[in-house]
Design an enzyme around this catalytic site. Structure first.
Site, PDB file in Angstrom:
ATOM      1  N   ASN A 140       0.868  -1.185   0.000  1.00  0.00           N
ATOM      2  CA  ASN A 140       0.000   0.000   0.000  1.00  0.00           C
ATOM      3  C   ASN A 140       0.902   1.231   0.000  1.00  0.00           C
ATOM      4  O   ASN A 140       1.476   1.582   1.028  1.00  0.00           O
ATOM      5  CB  ASN A 140      -0.903  -0.040   1.242  1.00  0.00           C
ATOM      6  N   LYS A 178       0.090   4.228  -0.248  1.00  0.00           N
ATOM      7  CA  LYS A 178      -0.567   5.405   0.343  1.00  0.00           C
ATOM      8  C   LYS A 178      -0.347   6.631  -0.567  1.00  0.00           C
ATOM      9  O   LYS A 178      -0.326   6.477  -1.782  1.00  0.00           O
ATOM     10  CB  LYS A 178      -0.069   5.618   1.775  1.00  0.00           C
ATOM     11  N   HIS A 205      -9.509   1.004   5.048  1.00  0.00           N
ATOM     12  CA  HIS A 205      -8.229   1.230   5.731  1.00  0.00           C
ATOM     13  C   HIS A 205      -8.448   2.186   6.902  1.00  0.00           C
ATOM     14  O   HIS A 205      -9.271   3.109   6.812  1.00  0.00           O
ATOM     15  CB  HIS A 205      -7.206   1.808   4.757  1.00  0.00           C
ATOM     16  N   GLU A 224      -6.873   4.618   7.943  1.00  0.00           N
ATOM     17  CA  GLU A 224      -6.701   6.045   7.627  1.00  0.00           C
ATOM     18  C   GLU A 224      -7.964   6.611   6.983  1.00  0.00           C
ATOM     19  O   GLU A 224      -8.314   7.772   7.208  1.00  0.00           O
ATOM     20  CB  GLU A 224      -5.461   6.223   6.729  1.00  0.00           C
ATOM     21  N   GLU A 272      -5.296  -4.937  10.557  1.00  0.00           N
ATOM     22  CA  GLU A 272      -4.303  -3.887  10.764  1.00  0.00           C
ATOM     23  C   GLU A 272      -4.599  -3.149  12.060  1.00  0.00           C
ATOM     24  O   GLU A 272      -5.409  -2.202  12.071  1.00  0.00           O
ATOM     25  CB  GLU A 272      -4.334  -2.886   9.610  1.00  0.00           C
ATOM     26  N   GLY A 307       2.734   2.158  10.967  1.00  0.00           N
ATOM     27  CA  GLY A 307       3.712   3.236  10.852  1.00  0.00           C
ATOM     28  C   GLY A 307       4.446   3.563  12.142  1.00  0.00           C
ATOM     29  O   GLY A 307       5.097   4.603  12.239  1.00  0.00           O
ATOM     30  N   SER A 344       3.662  -2.160  10.411  1.00  0.00           N
ATOM     31  CA  SER A 344       5.110  -2.197  10.667  1.00  0.00           C
ATOM     32  C   SER A 344       5.756  -3.517  10.240  1.00  0.00           C
ATOM     33  O   SER A 344       6.637  -4.037  10.919  1.00  0.00           O
ATOM     34  CB  SER A 344       5.396  -1.913  12.147  1.00  0.00           C
TER      35      SER A 344
HETATM   36  P1  13P Z   1       3.147   0.345   7.751  1.00  0.00           P
HETATM   37  O1  13P Z   1       3.647  -0.932   7.120  1.00  0.00           O
HETATM   38  O2  13P Z   1       3.870   1.552   7.316  1.00  0.00           O
HETATM   39  O3  13P Z   1       3.036   0.209   9.247  1.00  0.00           O
HETATM   40  O4  13P Z   1       1.635   0.565   7.214  1.00  0.00           O
HETATM   41  C1  13P Z   1       0.733  -0.483   7.255  1.00  0.00           C
HETATM   42  C2  13P Z   1      -0.456  -0.111   6.469  1.00  0.00           C
HETATM   43  O5  13P Z   1      -1.202   0.777   6.836  1.00  0.00           O
HETATM   44  C3  13P Z   1      -0.703  -0.837   5.226  1.00  0.00           C
HETATM   45  O6  13P Z   1      -1.972  -0.602   4.726  1.00  0.00           O
END
Ligand code: 13P
Length: 253
Positions: free
Chosen positions: A11, A13, A97, A99, A169, A175, A214
């Site tokens: 992803n 983003k 997601h 976010e 997740e 992150g 992560s």
């Molecule tokens: P990270 O791997 O940066 O923690 O992000 C995970 C994520 O949100 C994947 O959709």
């Protein structure tokens, strides 16, 4: 139906211009083995989809998907993108997601409507679910996972449930560099498996459960060995070809 092999999804983003996306795609193709033992999926930003599709040059080792879509097929929704518009490039679309849920206030109902739009357009949804730090601390993890997964899946025809992937997740692990423990991931996967089977009215081994949060090449072997997990949804590490391909290697049987 045998359990499907692992899926490693990147992803991206809101990262990468189209030019940068082409470079990253080419680097990933160069580093993947000729016959990867996992399914590989890239989720670039919308404006990069056509470029990444071109840079893949029909490479069957890599699938393409989008990070979101609108729930309607068309209409007066300035700035939005419909699932049907994505179907030219994508096999998968991520919905729900954290976010999107947190920063853009998407409800379980919105996520469900998006998931149905993905299915209507002939693509496979990846439903992301996960608890926040506060929900975890208050002992609400199970309730949150069951609520989000039920809202996404229950009531769909069985054959549509079987087209879905569920990504666990935990919000606090995204992150942060602090991935969940394999034991906690296995527990979450068991909860999610229960909802998947409820939605499918029976066994649904082909519905994969991914872990995200992560994931790095270093952490991947332990995270991906968690019971019930069949792959990863990777954020930060998916922006580096060596790291992303390191994770695909770690996920290979
Ligand atoms: P990270 O791997 O940066 O923690 O992000 C995970 C994520 O949100 C994947 O959709």
């Amino acid at each position: 139906m045998p359990r499907r092999r692992a899926l490693i999804a990147g992803n991206w983003k809101m990262h990468k211009t189209a030019a940068e996306a082409a470079v990253l795609t080419t680097e990933i193709r160069a580093l993947l083995p000729a016959e990867p033992e996992v399914d590989v999926l890239l989720l670039p930003p919308y404006p990069c989809l056509q470029t990444v599709h071109g840079a893949l040059q029909g490479d069957r080792r890599v699938q393409l998907g989008a990070q979101d879509c609108h729930w309607e097929d068309s209409g007066a929704f300035t700035g939005e993108v419909s699932a049907g518009m994505l179907a030219a490039w994508c096999q998968h679309v991520l919905v729900g997601h954290s976010e999107r849920r947190q920063l853009f206030h998407e409800s379980d109902g919105t996520v469900r409507a998006k998931l149905e739009a993905v299915l209507r357009s002939g693509m496979e949804p990846i439903l992301a679910v996960g608890e926040t730090e506060a929900e975890r601390r208050s002992g609400a993890t199970r309730d949150v996972l069951v609520r989000q997964a039920r809202a996404g899946l229950v009531g769909l025809p069985r054959e549509q449930v079987l087209l879905c992937t569920v990504a666990y997740e935990p919000v606090w692990a995204i992150g942060t560099g602090a991935a969940a423990e394999p034991g906690d991931i296995a527990e979450a996967a068991l909860i999610l498996r229960g909802v998947i089977e409820e939605a499918a009215s029976g066994d649904a081994a082909e519905v994969r459960i991914l872990y995200g949060g992560s994931v790095t090449p270093e952490s991947a072997p332990a995270l991906l060995s968690a019971d019930g997990v069949a792959g990863a949804l990777v954020g930060g590490a998916s922006l580096s070809a060596p790291q992303f391909c390191g994770i695909t290697a770690a996920a290979s049987p």
